[in-house]
Design an enzyme around this catalytic site. Structure first.
Site: not given
Length: 358
Positions: A92, A191, A193-195
């Site tokens: 990471k 909220l 991209h994924v959320g």
């Protein structure tokens, strides 16, 4: 003094004594004087292959906080890639910067230069605060990058969201005996991209949504699109819901929040959701089913690991949909052995790592 000009603490020597240090193979502190880049790149384990994991851009309060995140996240990627059946290790990177104010194409190119200097031990990709366009800038300086148009399917976030969606359904089936979302209430915290994509899928499946984010326009958009109820992000875990889906930053499940959770299920896209191992036990003691984060949110890494140029995502979708079956095995084994789901997930990943190390 902003994140780019804040002097970094002398942490390199302290990394070995850091409580999150877990036999990491490489911890690289990178700086670029022209752009002000300050980044930490961590390779945790390469027994299964080169370390793959995203790059996060975030305005950390200190370099020490950034190091903690990089160490935790890189270890999580080792387990995520192992459990997903990928021939890749875990790594990471974090960049200390405000993604809305400080991030530039030049900054990302400078980061790409430092990825290149790691000679393939670390392969980077998109994470919080990073867009597909940012990855294209990184790719101008290194080939050790995934999630770009040239390397396959581009933005991995739709696959992360898909994996979380089917994982929530697996959790519902385990707790309630049915995976239907019609009439169920889900609190989505975060909220990005994924959320937002997850919220869209949940809405289409008939779920009632409660949404929250530190970025008000994202909340307004979700309320308008899905008829969602908006709450403060700090209250998202405490609302009455069937599922709490944390999709923001990690360590949100802790001694403060867990006693207030009213959902029967915690299943979301955020990494490193448990602040400490004791927090998983606390969830179990309260009768709350926890979907281990690195199991449920593996769709993104699956997409960047298995994608091929040309846009054919059949294999990626097949492996991402299989997250539901993996979680079902974890839940059933955890119940049979009367332990937490994350302990079972860890064991399954460690068994694969041990086999690779022989």
């Amino acid at each position: 003094m902003n994140a780019l000009t804040r002097p970094a603490a002398p942490l390199a020597g302290a990394a070995f004594d850091h409580p999150e240090f877990d036999a990491h193979e490489q911890v690289v502190f990178a700086h670029d004087r022209d752009t002000g880049l300050m980044a930490i790149l961590c390779v945790h384990d390469t027994r299964l292959g080169p370390a793959l994991g995203g790059c996060r851009v975030w305005p950390y309060a200190s370099a020490a906080d950034a190091l903690t995140d990089a160490l935790r996240l890189s270890r999580g990627m080792t387990y995520k890639n192992a459990l997903a059946g990928l021939d890749l290790g875990g790594g990471k990177a974090v960049i200390i910067a405000d993604p809305r104010k400080d991030k530039t194409a030049d900054l990302m190119r400078a980061f790409g230069h430092h990825v290149e200097r790691m000679n393939g031990s670390y392969i980077t990709a998109e994470d919080v605060g990073v867009s597909p366009a940012d990855m294209e800038a990184v790719a101008e300086r290194t080939d050790h990058v995934r999630g770009t148009a040239r390397t396959g399917l581009g933005d991995p976030s739709p696959y992360t969201a898909l994996g979380v969606f089917v994982g929530i359904r697996a959790a519902l089936a385990h707790v309630y005996g049915s995976d239907t979302l019609a009439g169920r209430t889900v609190s989505v915290q975060g909220l990005g991209h994924v959320g937002f994509d997850l919220a869209s899928q949940l809405h289409a499946a008939g779920a009632k949504l409660i949404v929250s984010d530190i970025h008000a326009p994202a909340v307004d958009r979700a309320v308008a699109a899905f008829g969602a109820i908006a709450v403060d992000p700090g209250e998202a875990h405490a609302v009455e819901a069937d599922v709490f889906a944390p999709c923001a930053l990690g360590a949100g499940l802790n001694a403060t929040t867990i006693p207030a959770i009213r959902a029967r299920i915690v299943a979301g896209a955020a990494n490193n959701q448990l602040a400490t191992p004791a927090d998983g036990e606390a969830l179990k003691a309260r009768g709350i089913l926890y979907a281990p984060d690195y199991a449920i949110n593996a769709g993104g890494v699956i997409s960047i690991a298995l994608a091929r140029p040309g846009g054919d995502d059949a294999l990626v979708r097949e492996k991402t949909l299989a997250i539901a079956a993996t979680l079902t095995r974890i839940f059933e084994r955890a119940r049979a052995e009367d332990v937490t789901p994350e302990r079972i997930a860890d064991r399954m990943a460690e068994e694969r790592l041990a086999a690779a190390g022989r």
